[in-house]
Scaffold this active site. Structure first.
Site, PDB file in Angstrom:
ATOM      1  CB  ALA A 196      -0.916  -0.008   1.218  1.00 56.75           C
ATOM      2  NE  ARG A 204      -4.862   6.834 -14.621  1.00 52.83           N
ATOM      3  CZ  ARG A 204      -5.371   5.620 -14.824  1.00 52.83           C
ATOM      4  NH1 ARG A 204      -4.663   4.550 -14.564  1.00 52.83           N
ATOM      5  NH2 ARG A 204      -6.597   5.493 -15.279  1.00 52.83           N
ATOM      6  N   GLY A 245       9.280  -0.660  -6.654  1.00 52.79           N
ATOM      7  CA  GLY A 245       8.588  -1.776  -7.299  1.00 52.79           C
ATOM      8  C   GLY A 245       7.971  -2.744  -6.305  1.00 52.79           C
ATOM      9  CB  THR A 246       5.237  -5.229  -6.738  1.00 50.31           C
ATOM     10  OG1 THR A 246       5.786  -5.747  -7.967  1.00 50.31           O
ATOM     11  CG2 THR A 246       4.094  -4.292  -7.089  1.00 50.31           C
ATOM     12  N   GLY A 299      -3.214  -3.135  -1.676  1.00 53.12           N
ATOM     13  CA  GLY A 299      -4.147  -2.318  -0.898  1.00 53.12           C
ATOM     14  C   GLY A 299      -5.160  -1.581  -1.743  1.00 53.12           C
ATOM     15  CG  ASN A 322       0.029 -10.629 -12.136  1.00 51.77           C
ATOM     16  OD1 ASN A 322      -0.492 -11.370 -11.311  1.00 51.77           O
ATOM     17  ND2 ASN A 322       1.040  -9.821 -11.860  1.00 51.77           N
ATOM     18  NE  ARG A 361     -26.286  13.143  13.155  1.00 49.61           N
ATOM     19  CZ  ARG A 361     -26.110  14.216  13.914  1.00 49.61           C
ATOM     20  NH1 ARG A 361     -27.156  14.969  14.263  1.00 49.61           N
ATOM     21  NH2 ARG A 361     -24.905  14.554  14.336  1.00 49.61           N
ATOM     22  CG  ASN A 418     -28.608  17.988  21.546  1.00 50.41           C
ATOM     23  OD1 ASN A 418     -29.030  18.914  20.862  1.00 50.41           O
ATOM     24  ND2 ASN A 418     -27.864  17.031  21.071  1.00 50.41           N
ATOM     25  CB  SER A 451     -47.574  18.358  18.975  1.00 50.73           C
ATOM     26  OG  SER A 451     -48.100  17.112  18.586  1.00 50.73           O
TER      27      SER A 451
HETATM   28  C1  UD1 Z   1       1.035  -4.820 -10.966  1.00 52.95           C
HETATM   29  C2  UD1 Z   1       1.686  -6.076 -11.548  1.00 52.95           C
HETATM   30  C3  UD1 Z   1       0.996  -6.435 -12.855  1.00 52.95           C
HETATM   31  C4  UD1 Z   1      -0.469  -6.645 -12.602  1.00 52.95           C
HETATM   32  C5  UD1 Z   1      -1.088  -5.428 -11.925  1.00 52.95           C
HETATM   33  C6  UD1 Z   1      -2.493  -5.736 -11.478  1.00 52.95           C
HETATM   34  C7  UD1 Z   1       4.026  -6.018 -10.875  1.00 52.95           C
HETATM   35  C8  UD1 Z   1       5.414  -5.750 -11.303  1.00 52.95           C
HETATM   36  N1  UD1 Z   1       3.090  -5.805 -11.775  1.00 52.95           N
HETATM   37  O1  UD1 Z   1       1.282  -3.783 -11.872  1.00 52.95           O
HETATM   38  O2  UD1 Z   1       1.562  -7.622 -13.402  1.00 52.95           O
HETATM   39  O3  UD1 Z   1      -1.137  -6.932 -13.824  1.00 52.95           O
HETATM   40  O4  UD1 Z   1      -0.355  -5.056 -10.744  1.00 52.95           O
HETATM   41  O5  UD1 Z   1      -3.132  -4.614 -10.954  1.00 52.95           O
HETATM   42  O6  UD1 Z   1       3.830  -6.441  -9.757  1.00 52.95           O
HETATM   43  N2  UD1 Z   1       3.457  -0.871  -4.488  1.00 52.95           N
HETATM   44  C9  UD1 Z   1       4.223  -0.657  -3.388  1.00 52.95           C
HETATM   45  N3  UD1 Z   1       5.526  -0.322  -3.547  1.00 52.95           N
HETATM   46  C10 UD1 Z   1       6.086  -0.195  -4.774  1.00 52.95           C
HETATM   47  C11 UD1 Z   1       5.290  -0.413  -5.893  1.00 52.95           C
HETATM   48  C12 UD1 Z   1       3.971  -0.743  -5.731  1.00 52.95           C
HETATM   49  O7  UD1 Z   1       3.760  -0.777  -2.261  1.00 52.95           O
HETATM   50  O8  UD1 Z   1       7.283   0.110  -4.822  1.00 52.95           O
HETATM   51  C13 UD1 Z   1       2.045  -1.227  -4.318  1.00 52.95           C
HETATM   52  C14 UD1 Z   1       1.102  -0.166  -4.857  1.00 52.95           C
HETATM   53  O9  UD1 Z   1       0.733   0.737  -3.826  1.00 52.95           O
HETATM   54  C15 UD1 Z   1      -0.082  -0.996  -5.290  1.00 52.95           C
HETATM   55  C16 UD1 Z   1       0.542  -2.316  -5.694  1.00 52.95           C
HETATM   56  O10 UD1 Z   1       1.792  -2.387  -5.054  1.00 52.95           O
HETATM   57  O11 UD1 Z   1      -0.983  -1.229  -4.247  1.00 52.95           O
HETATM   58  C17 UD1 Z   1       0.693  -2.469  -7.204  1.00 52.95           C
HETATM   59  O12 UD1 Z   1       1.586  -1.510  -7.695  1.00 52.95           O
HETATM   60  P1  UD1 Z   1       1.377  -0.812  -9.103  1.00 52.95           P
HETATM   61  O13 UD1 Z   1       2.504   0.099  -9.315  1.00 52.95           O
HETATM   62  O14 UD1 Z   1       0.011  -0.276  -9.192  1.00 52.95           O
HETATM   63  O15 UD1 Z   1       1.554  -2.079 -10.063  1.00 52.95           O
HETATM   64  P2  UD1 Z   1       1.012  -2.217 -11.540  1.00 52.95           P
HETATM   65  O16 UD1 Z   1       1.916  -1.441 -12.447  1.00 52.95           O
HETATM   66  O17 UD1 Z   1      -0.430  -1.935 -11.573  1.00 52.95           O
END
Ligand code: UD1
Ligand code: CA
Length: 450
Positions: A9, A15, A80-81, A104, A168, A314, A367, A386
């Site tokens: 996350a 965007r 990156g992921t 997330g 994926n 509420r 209140n 009333s």
């Molecule tokens: C990723 C996948 C892609 C898949 C797609 C589905 C990879 C390399 N690619 O691409 O194959 O089709 O999701 O939605 O995994 N995040 C981090 N730290 C980082 C980068 C990302 O926590 O350094 C988190 C982002 O907050 C997000 C998630 O990982 O929740 C996915 O990252 P995002 O950059 O959106 O990956 P995609 O390019 O969509």
């Protein structure tokens, strides 16, 4: 089998065009992150790790608010992921079992799908879906049956690979030890210059391991990257929640106009009319009836109660059995015991109303004095006339009555009648004389203006 959860996350979500971190945007009243956490929690993971980066403080807080046991890990730069998972691994030290990686920003994943992934025997299990060939998701390259050879990111894919429609989702599952080894070996030599988590598939296969794909409907993997995606995710959640309520034996007269929250609970044989909105924290017991155009939040409606049309409950509104709350009534932080009736145009806030009391039209618990809130205590079998203004703090004893139009500023003992209004004066013929005066005045004005 023991499982652990890593939820990524840290991403920015540019965007979304927002000051709020992407995963804190809400659908069904709850942050996207909480949806993902809740789906993951159904696996009863031994550990849950949330990787935060952009808006780290707020995102970490939201994660802990939902589950105090969660571990929050900071990924300062989003490389990156794969890098994000590497940051989470130290928090898995000593854990032996399978790890599920979730995003997330992917709120609609179903617990059943995660369970299927856990139950699938392979070194790496990837969740895929059949998508539009124009979509820019990573492509799953198969080597026969459900066996995966590798994942190629859209940016890096050849034309032939882009023509593949098995996408994926980003969700994957692997043994903790193996995941650690594979992630440690990742490089960033690719179109994005990132450490791709997806590269662990080819790495596992190269070591003689087996990777498999589990598929799910695309709707489950909907990832939120824009406000349009957020609206689409909301719509998909609501469609699912409506279908779920109908399956649970709830009558929805016009399902498409009813909106649920992630935590809404509605009992069997409850009847929900058109245009009803359930904010967070609502429980409606079986057999209760919510008439059209009601807005409920943080409240409890007991069996046999009838609410609306056009009522607002509420936070802290608790309606006992057979309570009736009618049109243009607002209830906040107030307990209404069995059989209470508040039929029309009233506000009850910071109050308790004893059983079988009747609250007349236009009653207001005053209140708030501009500085503090005060309580109103109304006993059992009370009749509030009333248009009574109950200036809190004030207590009305059991069986008491207030005269219509009263402003009640002092406590009323049980069985007493309290009247707090100016005495009526009736002047015979005075209305006709007054009308004559007004008419003459008007004629005079008209003459002057000509
Ligand atoms: C990723 C996948 C892609 C898949 C797609 C589905 C990879 C390399 N690619 O691409 O194959 O089709 O999701 O939605 O995994 N995040 C981090 N730290 C980082 C980068 C990302 O926590 O350094 C988190 C982002 O907050 C997000 C998630 O990982 O929740 C996915 O990252 P995002 O950059 O959106 O990956 P995609 O390019 O969509
Ligand atoms: Ca994404």
């Amino acid at each position: 089998m023991a499982s652990a959860l890593i939820i990524l996350a840290a991403g920015q979500g540019t965007r979304m065009n927002s000051d709020l971190p992407k995963v804190l945007h809400r659908i069904a009243g709850a942050p996207l992150l909480v949806h993902a956490m809740q789906a993951g929690a159904t696996l009863e993971p031994e550990r849950t790790i949330v990787v935060v980066g952009h808006g780290a403080e707020a995102v970490g807080q939201a994660a802990r608010d939902h589950d105090p046991a969660v571990e929050v890990v900071l990924q300062e730069c989003q490389l990156g992921t794969g890098h994000a998972v590497a940051r989470a691994l130290p928090a898995l030290a000593g854990f032996a079992g399978r790890v599920i990686v979730l995003f997330g920003d992917t709120p609609l994943i179903r617990p059943e799908t995660l369970a299927t992934m856990l139950a699938t025997r392979a070194d790496v299990v990837v969740l895929g879906f059949d998508g539009d060939p124009a979509a820019r998701y990573g492509r799953l390259v198969l080597s026969g049956g459900d066996r995966l050879a590798r994942i190629v990111e859209w940016k890096d894919a050849t034309a032939d690979e882009r023509a593949l429609t098995l996408m994926n989702s980003g969700v994957l599952c692997a043994d903790a030890g193996l995941l650690g080894d594979l992630v440690a070996g990742l490089g960033d030599d690719n179109a994005a210059g990132e450490f791709y988590l997806t590269d662990i598939v080819a790495a596992a296969v190269a070591r003689g391991g087996v990777a498999r794909v589990v598929t799910c409907p695309e709707a489950e993997t909907l990832g939120v990257n824009s406000r349009a995606d957020l609206a689409a995710a909301e719509a998909a959640f609501q469609a699912r929640a409506r279908a779920g309520a109908l399956d649970d034996g709830v009558t929805l007269t016009a399902p498409d106009t009813v909106f649920f929250s992630l935590d809404t609970v509605i009992g069997r044989d409850a009847v929900i009319g058109p245009n009803v909105i359930f904010g967070p924290g609502v429980t409606v017991e079986s057999g209760a009836e919510i008439l059209p155009f009601c807005h409920l939040e943080g409240c409890h409606v007991s069996q046999g109660a009838r609410v609306g049309p056009f009522a607002r409950l509420r936070p802290g509104a608790e309606l006992g059995g057979d309570v009736h709350v009618g049109n243009f009534v607002e209830i906040k932080n107030a307990v209404l015991d069995q059989g209470v009736k508040v039929g029309h145009l009233s506000y009850l806030g910071d109050a308790h109303v004893g059983e079988h009391s009747n609250i007349g039209a236009g009653t207001v618990t005053c209140n708030y004095d501009g500085v503090s809130k005060h309580r109103t205590e109304i006993g059992a079998r009370v009749f509030i006339g009333s248009d009574t203004m109950l200036v809190a703090p004030v207590t009305i004893g059991d069986g008491a009555m207030t005269g219509s139009g009263s402003v009640i500023t002092e406590d009323v003992p049980g069985d007493a009648l309290a009247i707090g209004r100016a005495r009526q004066v009736t002047k015979p013929g005075a209305a006709r004389r007054l009308f004559d005066i007004f008419k003459k005045a008007r004629e005079l004005r008209q003459k002057e203006s000509h």
